[in-house]
Design an enzyme around this catalytic site. Structure first.
Site, PDB file in Angstrom:
ATOM      1  N   TYR A 173       0.848  -1.202   0.000  1.00 38.21           N
ATOM      2  CA  TYR A 173       0.000   0.000   0.000  1.00 38.21           C
ATOM      3  C   TYR A 173       0.883   1.250   0.000  1.00 38.21           C
ATOM      4  CZ  TYR A 173      -3.050   3.702   1.701  1.00 38.21           C
ATOM      5  OH  TYR A 173      -3.731   4.891   1.810  1.00 38.21           O
TER       6      TYR A 173
ATOM      7  N   GLU B 135      -3.517   7.569  -3.973  1.00 34.57           N
ATOM      8  CA  GLU B 135      -3.400   6.260  -3.321  1.00 34.57           C
ATOM      9  C   GLU B 135      -3.172   5.160  -4.351  1.00 34.57           C
ATOM     10  OE1 GLU B 135      -5.899   5.132   0.461  1.00 34.57           O
ATOM     11  OE2 GLU B 135      -7.001   4.414  -1.279  1.00 34.57           O
TER      12      GLU B 135
END
Lengths: 379, 352
Positions: free
Chosen positions: A101, A189
């Site tokens: 992530y 993101e």
């Protein structure tokens, strides 16, 4: 403002961040065509402004172009958390060895962009953050200095052991930071950032939120707005320069200021009612805004009463009163309206509204109670 | 006393010839604020409502010795106006303008700090020290001089709370709207710290809203550093979940940001949260009574690290001052007279 995954990937690709090949489709025939063109297994991904698409069945794998067509039929038109899927992204399916992530968000507390990375990426990242926060590595970047290469490298070392992959990830983090500033994002993101058997590091998903305040200088990004993907009444409100959130109750609320609007909503619930919306007409006092606000609220068939709560500061009560008179003249008002106007030019406002003999209230609490009482009366 | 602005405030209005700028320059002047000038590039040398207009902040500060500015210029130019004020030597810049890009503020706020200047806002109503000075758009007629410090993230909700206090006879030292933007120049903590250090402020009202962790951070700060009674209100207690920013928002806040979390954090450090802004005065009265009882008995040891005990004792000794608050309430009629004399004085000052 939110943009779709495929649009975010276009911005990523332009910045040199590796993303899988892909194309968008609005019908299942096109989905099949794209899959045939790549001649590889593909992922069919719903393009909606909501998290948890995969868990809702909006992201699926297809071995063949024919399977992709069938998935296209299933996913297009699907309803995910109240939003209809009009577009799918068809991308080449990558073989995945690991999921990490990487996110950058404007952090209120430090007033800096904070980069967050975790080797445990994927759909359960929020659980990882809640249960094992030590697995998330954070860095608040000094905006005056910018992100230094060593900082990106340090973050990348927490993701991978292989130095080749560390270098690729560090490069991606640097480029992601530049995208954050370039498009005036409030959030960028990549989840997941994956590694392939060949050792490549790729952004498999992409999410970008843009700061609404910066849209005036981000014309290209502003043009990416997908009006079909938003609640129609909220679109109309934005076009009228009103801030509006639709709720499920029966008391329409028109208020000036976000804090007071939320407080009005809280008090409606506190005294036993259910608000139909939160509508903030903002700081400036333009009578036209009041008419638009009334129109938007009256389009909601659930509304049984309207509460107008204005505390005039920069907003002038007489302007709001003039707007109300226009609204009464132009619109077919089938529900009672309770008016609470106080502050700047209050007396003038009361003179303007006197002939209408509206139910009025002197206090916030009093106005809310009155609206609830009138909404409960059968009409 | 008051915080951030008082009779010594000499104000420049940036964007004074605009619609909002000219209207509020006049309002501030009428209230008694020492408005010494305005800036609009290209309109230098003219006057608006008797206030001299300059082409630049540098020129305005040089000619007027101003120490404070307020920004009404459109959003695309507001950040530049802040830099211009700071570079001209202004120590307090209040930015009323709404719609300023957050990324610009991330750079402007630390820059101002590095030059020893404070920014309040953007997207804020400004601040007012009753009978002394008003900078921004807060309506002057709802405030009243007294012992309560008010700090808020909101605009009109602030007016609602101030009005409730004023109606209950509880006047204010200073009311500050810090604005609700992502990057605010001044935080709750800055204001709480200023109120704690201000001898005239005897109690504090804090108005928060959902989102972010400002209220949670403030609660932690109050536990360690604030001895004065504090009460709070949180807007958005019944807001539906779902308006959130992807995973990153949830990860960074660690689940905080909801009204429930905020109320829990505040209650945990002994701060009651009102159910409606109209209940704030009553809650504050109770809290003042409680703190007085506490100060006459000994302070609980757990609340205070040993190092600070001596200071705490000193403060406790000063505590009875809060009794004056009740007396002041009785004397509230006097404030009206004071107001007019105060304004006359400020007028005289301007002429000099």
């Amino acid at each position: 403002m939110k943009i779709h995954e495929y649009q975010a990937k276009q911005l990523f690709a332009a910045a040199g961040i590796p993303v899988p090949d892909g194309d968008v489709a609005n019908d299942s025939g096109t989905v099949q065509g794209i899959a045939e063109r790549y001649n590889k297994p593909v992922m069919v991904k719903a393009q909606v402004h909501v998290g948890g698409r995969g868990k809702a069945g909006g992201v699926k794998y297809a071995e063949t172009p024919e399977a992709a067509r069938i998935l296209g039929q299933q996913i297009l038109g699907m309803n995910i958390k109240g939003l209809t899927v009009n577009t799918v992204l068809v991308t080449v399916a990558e073989e995945i060895l690991s999921e990490a992530y990487v996110g950058i968000i404007l952090d209120r507390a430090s007033q800096r962009p904070v980069i967050m990375v975790s080797a445990s990426g994927g759909v359960d990242i929020e659980e990882v953050a809640a249960k094992t926060p030590e697995k998330i590595h954070k860095l608040a970047v000094d905006p005056a200095v910018g992100l230094r290469a060593y900082q990106a490298r340090d973050l990348a070392f927490s993701l991978y052991r292989d130095i080749g992959q560390v270098r690729q990830a560090a490069d991606i983090i640097m480029k992601l930071y530049s995208v954050f500033w370039k498009v005036d994002a409030s959030l960028v993101e990549i989840n997941p950032l994956v590694t392939t058997p060949g050792g490549r590091v790729i952004a498999l998903d992409a999410k970008i939120n843009i700061d609404d305040n910066a849209l005036y200088r981000q014309k290209d990004v502003a043009a990416m707005r997908d009006i079909d993907a938003e609640e129609p009444s909220e679109v109309k409100a934005r076009e009228a320069d009103l801030s509006f959130v639709k709720l499920d109750g029966n008391i329409g609320c028109i208020v000036n200021g976000a804090g007071l609007a939320m407080t009005t909503m809280d008090l409606v619930k506190r005294y036993g009612g259910e608000p139909a919306n939160v509508l903030d007409i903002g700081g400036s006092s333009n009578p036209k805004k009041v008419v638009s606000a009334m129109e938007i609220i009256l389009e909601d068939p659930n509304v049984r009463a309207i509460l107008i709560n204005i505390f005039g500061g920069i907003t002038r009560c007489d302007d709001v009163a003039n707007g109300l008179v226009d609204a009464f003249n132009q619109l077919d008002l089938s529900v009672p309206v309770v008016v609470r106007l106080t502050g700047t030019n209050e007396a003038e406002a009361q003179r303007i509204l006197a002939s209408r003999k509206l139910p009025t209230a002197d206090t916030l609490d009093g106005g809310v109670k009155k609206a609830i009482e009138l909404a409960g009366v059968d009409q | 006393m008051s915080v951030f602005i008082d009779k010594k405030t000499k104000l420049i209005v940036q964007g004074i010839t605009g619609r909002d700028g000219s209207f509020h320059a006049q309002q501030m002047k009428e209230y008694g604020t020492n408005v010494v000038g305005g800036v609009t590039p290209g309109k230098g040398g003219t006057k608006i409502n008797g206030i001299p207009v300059f082409n630049s902040m540098a020129e305005a500060v040089k000619k007027t010795k101003a120490n404070t500015s307020v920004v009404y210029v459109p959003p695309a130019f507001a950040v530049d106006a802040i830099y211009e004020a700071v570079d001209a030597g202004i120590k307090l810049v209040v930015c009323v303008t709404e719609g300023v890009p957050a990324n610009d503020m991330m750079k402007a706020v630390p820059y101002a700090k590095s030059k020893g200047a404070r920014v309040i806002g953007p997207n804020c109503p400004g601040l007012i020290s009753p009978d002394k000075s008003k900078v921004g758009i807060l309506p002057g007629n709802i405030v009243k001089k007294g012992p309560v410090g008010v700090v808020s993230r909101s605009g009109t909700l602030t007016y609602e709370a101030i009005w409730a206090l004023t109606c209950a006879g509880m006047g204010q030292t200073t009311c500050i709207g810090i604005g609700g933007d992502q990057v605010a120049g001044t935080t709750f903590i800055d204001c709480l710290s200023a109120f704690e250090g201000d001898s005239a402020t005897k109690a504090i009202v804090m108005l928060g809203e959902i989102g972010g962790s400002d209220e949670e951070d403030a609660a932690k700060f109050i536990k360690k550093n604030v001895t004065k009674p504090v009460v709070a209100f949180i807007a958005g207690q019944t807001a539906p979940p779902g308006k959130r920013m992807g995973h990153a928002g949830a990860i960074i806040s660690g689940g905080s940001g909801t009204a429930v979390e905020k109320i829990k954090a505040l209650n945990a450090v002994g701060i009651p949260v009102a159910g409606s802004p109209t209940e704030l005065p009553e809650l504050l009265t109770e809290q003042i009574k409680k703190s007085r009882k506490k100060s006459t008995s000994s302070k609980p040891a757990s609340r205070r690290p040993a190092k600070k005990k001596a200071a705490a004792r000193k403060k406790a000794a000063r505590r009875p001052a809060s009794k004056k608050m009740v007396k002041k309430k009785a004397a509230k009629k006097k404030t009206a007279k004071k107001k007019t004399t105060a304004r006359k004085k400020s007028g005289a000052k301007r002429k000099r």
